[in-house]
Design a protein around this motif. Structure first.
Motif: not given
Length: 145
Positions: A31-33, A56, A77
């Motif tokens: 996933k994007n942080p 992340n 995600h």
């Protein structure tokens, strides 16, 4: 009375060991942080018996390419469980179905970030479709919720 005590003791011993047998299913969730809905979605998975490892990355495009997620089926995600890829906000029960039936598919996808899906607040305005994860340009529906 002694038989009853032994039976109860044996039952308690088995009951104590059962949680160890029902180990959580390991999930890698890329996933994007900065994405908060992914954190809420990870909680949804944890509440449904999954052990989520959050990874992340600021390069989700590479993750999606590596796992063969076509652009038209991209979610926020990418999660992997064994050989399967689960893209986006898929309800845990749909993932469990794939795993339990050992379905001969690549995975599933809920494209985008639909309101009302696990991890996205709000009430859904229409049924949300879960698609088979295939490279085809015409997605095929696996389930709706």
């Amino acid at each position: 009375m002694a038989i009853l005590k032994r039976t109860l003791a044996a039952a308690m011993l088995v009951a104590v060991q059962l949680p160890a047998l029902a180990a959580a299913v390991p999930v890698k969730l890329y996933k994007n942080p900065n994405c908060g809905c992914c954190d809420v979605y990870a909680d949804h998975l944890k509440e449904n018996g999954f052990a989520v490892q959050m990874i992340n990355t600021n390069d989700m495009a590479t993750v999606k390419t590596k796992h063969g997620v076509p652009e038209h089926l991209e979610g926020c995600h990418t999660a992997t469980i064994g050989k399967y890829v689960f893209e986006g906000l898929i309800p845990a029960n749909q993932i469990k179905k794939v795993l339990a039936e050992k379905m001969p598919i690549k995975g599933l996808s809920v494209p985008g970030m639909p309101v009302g899906a696990p991890g996205m607040p709000g009430n859904k305005k229409a049924p949300i479709h879960v698609y088979y994860l295939t490279p085809d340009s015409a997605p095929k529906i696996f389930a709706s919720f």
